[in-house]
Motif scaffolding. Sequence first.
Motif, PDB file in Angstrom:
ATOM      1  N   THR A 180       0.839  -1.198   0.000  1.00 19.39           N
ATOM      2  CA  THR A 180       0.000   0.000   0.000  1.00 19.39           C
ATOM      3  C   THR A 180       0.873   1.246   0.000  1.00 19.39           C
ATOM      4  N   ALA A 181       1.973   1.213   0.752  1.00 18.24           N
ATOM      5  CA  ALA A 181       2.875   2.369   0.835  1.00 18.24           C
ATOM      6  C   ALA A 181       3.429   2.725  -0.550  1.00 18.24           C
ATOM      7  N   GLN A 182       3.835   1.713  -1.315  1.00 12.49           N
ATOM      8  CA  GLN A 182       4.348   1.983  -2.661  1.00 12.49           C
ATOM      9  C   GLN A 182       3.263   2.571  -3.565  1.00 12.49           C
ATOM     10  N   ALA A 183       2.048   2.063  -3.451  1.00 10.90           N
ATOM     11  CA  ALA A 183       0.941   2.574  -4.268  1.00 10.90           C
ATOM     12  C   ALA A 183       0.634   4.022  -3.913  1.00 10.90           C
ATOM     13  N   VAL A 184       0.571   4.325  -2.625  1.00 10.97           N
ATOM     14  CA  VAL A 184       0.294   5.702  -2.191  1.00 10.97           C
ATOM     15  C   VAL A 184       1.417   6.627  -2.629  1.00 10.97           C
ATOM     16  N   ALA A 185       2.664   6.180  -2.468  1.00 11.04           N
ATOM     17  CA  ALA A 185       3.807   6.995  -2.877  1.00 11.04           C
ATOM     18  C   ALA A 185       3.757   7.287  -4.380  1.00 11.04           C
ATOM     19  N   ALA A 186       3.369   6.289  -5.162  1.00 13.70           N
ATOM     20  CA  ALA A 186       3.264   6.487  -6.613  1.00 13.70           C
ATOM     21  C   ALA A 186       2.176   7.507  -6.935  1.00 13.70           C
ATOM     22  N   LEU A 187       1.040   7.418  -6.248  1.00 14.49           N
ATOM     23  CA  LEU A 187      -0.051   8.367  -6.481  1.00 14.49           C
ATOM     24  C   LEU A 187       0.343   9.782  -6.071  1.00 14.49           C
ATOM     25  N   LEU A 188       1.001   9.904  -4.926  1.00 17.59           N
ATOM     26  CA  LEU A 188       1.403  11.229  -4.451  1.00 17.59           C
ATOM     27  C   LEU A 188       2.489  11.835  -5.325  1.00 17.59           C
ATOM     28  N   GLY A 189       3.283  10.981  -5.958  1.00 17.03           N
ATOM     29  CA  GLY A 189       4.355  11.460  -6.828  1.00 17.03           C
ATOM     30  C   GLY A 189       3.892  11.879  -8.207  1.00 17.03           C
ATOM     31  N   GLU A 190       2.642  11.631  -8.524  1.00 18.06           N
ATOM     32  CA  GLU A 190       2.090  11.999  -9.831  1.00 18.06           C
ATOM     33  C   GLU A 190       1.927  13.509  -9.920  1.00 18.06           C
ATOM     34  N   PRO A 191       2.478  14.139 -10.949  1.00 13.17           N
ATOM     35  CA  PRO A 191       2.305  15.597 -11.100  1.00 13.17           C
ATOM     36  C   PRO A 191       0.832  15.989 -11.260  1.00 13.17           C
ATOM     37  N   SER A 192       0.024  15.071 -11.762  1.00 18.49           N
ATOM     38  CA  SER A 192      -1.386  15.385 -11.998  1.00 18.49           C
ATOM     39  C   SER A 192      -2.252  15.192 -10.759  1.00 18.49           C
ATOM     40  N   SER A 193      -1.658  14.834  -9.608  1.00 18.01           N
ATOM     41  CA  SER A 193      -2.464  14.561  -8.425  1.00 18.01           C
ATOM     42  C   SER A 193      -3.158  15.815  -7.897  1.00 18.01           C
ATOM     43  N   ASN A 194      -2.559  16.982  -8.040  1.00 21.32           N
ATOM     44  CA  ASN A 194      -3.181  18.262  -7.658  1.00 21.32           C
ATOM     45  C   ASN A 194      -3.945  18.185  -6.340  1.00 21.32           C
ATOM     46  N   LEU A 195      -3.280  17.772  -5.286  1.00 21.34           N
ATOM     47  CA  LEU A 195      -3.946  17.650  -3.995  1.00 21.34           C
ATOM     48  C   LEU A 195      -4.064  19.016  -3.330  1.00 21.34           C
ATOM     49  N   SER A 196      -5.253  19.311  -2.845  1.00 26.48           N
ATOM     50  CA  SER A 196      -5.491  20.565  -2.140  1.00 26.48           C
ATOM     51  C   SER A 196      -5.016  20.420  -0.692  1.00 26.48           C
ATOM     52  N   ASP A 197      -4.954  21.532   0.023  1.00 30.84           N
ATOM     53  CA  ASP A 197      -4.601  21.477   1.446  1.00 30.84           C
ATOM     54  C   ASP A 197      -5.618  20.627   2.199  1.00 30.84           C
ATOM     55  N   GLU A 198      -6.887  20.731   1.814  1.00 34.40           N
ATOM     56  CA  GLU A 198      -7.943  19.920   2.440  1.00 34.40           C
ATOM     57  C   GLU A 198      -7.700  18.429   2.203  1.00 34.40           C
ATOM     58  N   ASP A 199      -7.301  18.072   0.969  1.00 32.02           N
ATOM     59  CA  ASP A 199      -6.990  16.676   0.663  1.00 32.02           C
ATOM     60  C   ASP A 199      -5.823  16.188   1.515  1.00 32.02           C
ATOM     61  N   LEU A 200      -4.779  17.004   1.613  1.00 34.10           N
ATOM     62  CA  LEU A 200      -3.599  16.621   2.390  1.00 34.10           C
ATOM     63  C   LEU A 200      -3.941  16.487   3.875  1.00 34.10           C
ATOM     64  N   ASP A 201      -4.792  17.374   4.394  1.00 36.39           N
ATOM     65  CA  ASP A 201      -5.229  17.268   5.792  1.00 36.39           C
ATOM     66  C   ASP A 201      -5.986  15.968   6.017  1.00 36.39           C
ATOM     67  N   ARG A 202      -6.867  15.623   5.083  1.00 33.48           N
ATOM     68  CA  ARG A 202      -7.638  14.382   5.205  1.00 33.48           C
ATOM     69  C   ARG A 202      -6.720  13.168   5.168  1.00 33.48           C
ATOM     70  N   LEU A 203      -5.725  13.201   4.280  1.00 36.81           N
ATOM     71  CA  LEU A 203      -4.771  12.088   4.217  1.00 36.81           C
ATOM     72  C   LEU A 203      -3.968  11.983   5.508  1.00 36.81           C
ATOM     73  N   SER A 204      -3.591  13.120   6.073  1.00 36.29           N
ATOM     74  CA  SER A 204      -2.859  13.119   7.349  1.00 36.29           C
ATOM     75  C   SER A 204      -3.701  12.479   8.452  1.00 36.29           C
ATOM     76  N   LEU A 205      -4.978  12.808   8.485  1.00 31.52           N
ATOM     77  CA  LEU A 205      -5.872  12.208   9.484  1.00 31.52           C
ATOM     78  C   LEU A 205      -5.975  10.691   9.293  1.00 31.52           C
TER      79      LEU A 205
END
Length: 129
Positions: free
Chosen positions: A94-119
């Motif tokens: 799962t860690a490798q999959a998440v890292a791959a998704l987060l490393g995608e330039p097209s992921s465009n995560l908002s601060d709200e998305d990042l806060d939710r992921l942190s939670l």
Amino acid sequence: MARPPNDPLSRRERQIMDVIYRQGRATAAEVQEALADPPSYSSVRALLRILEEKGHLRHEQDGPRYVFLPTVPRDKARRSALSQLVQTFFDGSTAQAVAALLGEPSSNLSDEDLDRLSLLIEQARKEER
């Protein structure tokens, strides 16, 4: 409790399932109408039959027509597909999959998305203890 089917779907089959999940239920004509660059009506019917044989759909008779419904709720189908993807492309990590998704330039995560992921990460840490 129904298990998500394991047969992989073709691109067109995924498009059809997306239509049915969005609408909740649909006839072959409604599926055809909702598809971009739709195949012929008989092709849509054949694909619906294949999806039914694979266990992804079931049908109910509504007068002279069949109405197709998913056999598994969308969230369960998503989890099953995601699990299969993680197993296939990330050796079950799962860690490798998440890292791959987060490393995608097209992921465009908002601060709200990042806060939710942190939670979610915090919750996972607590559950591990």
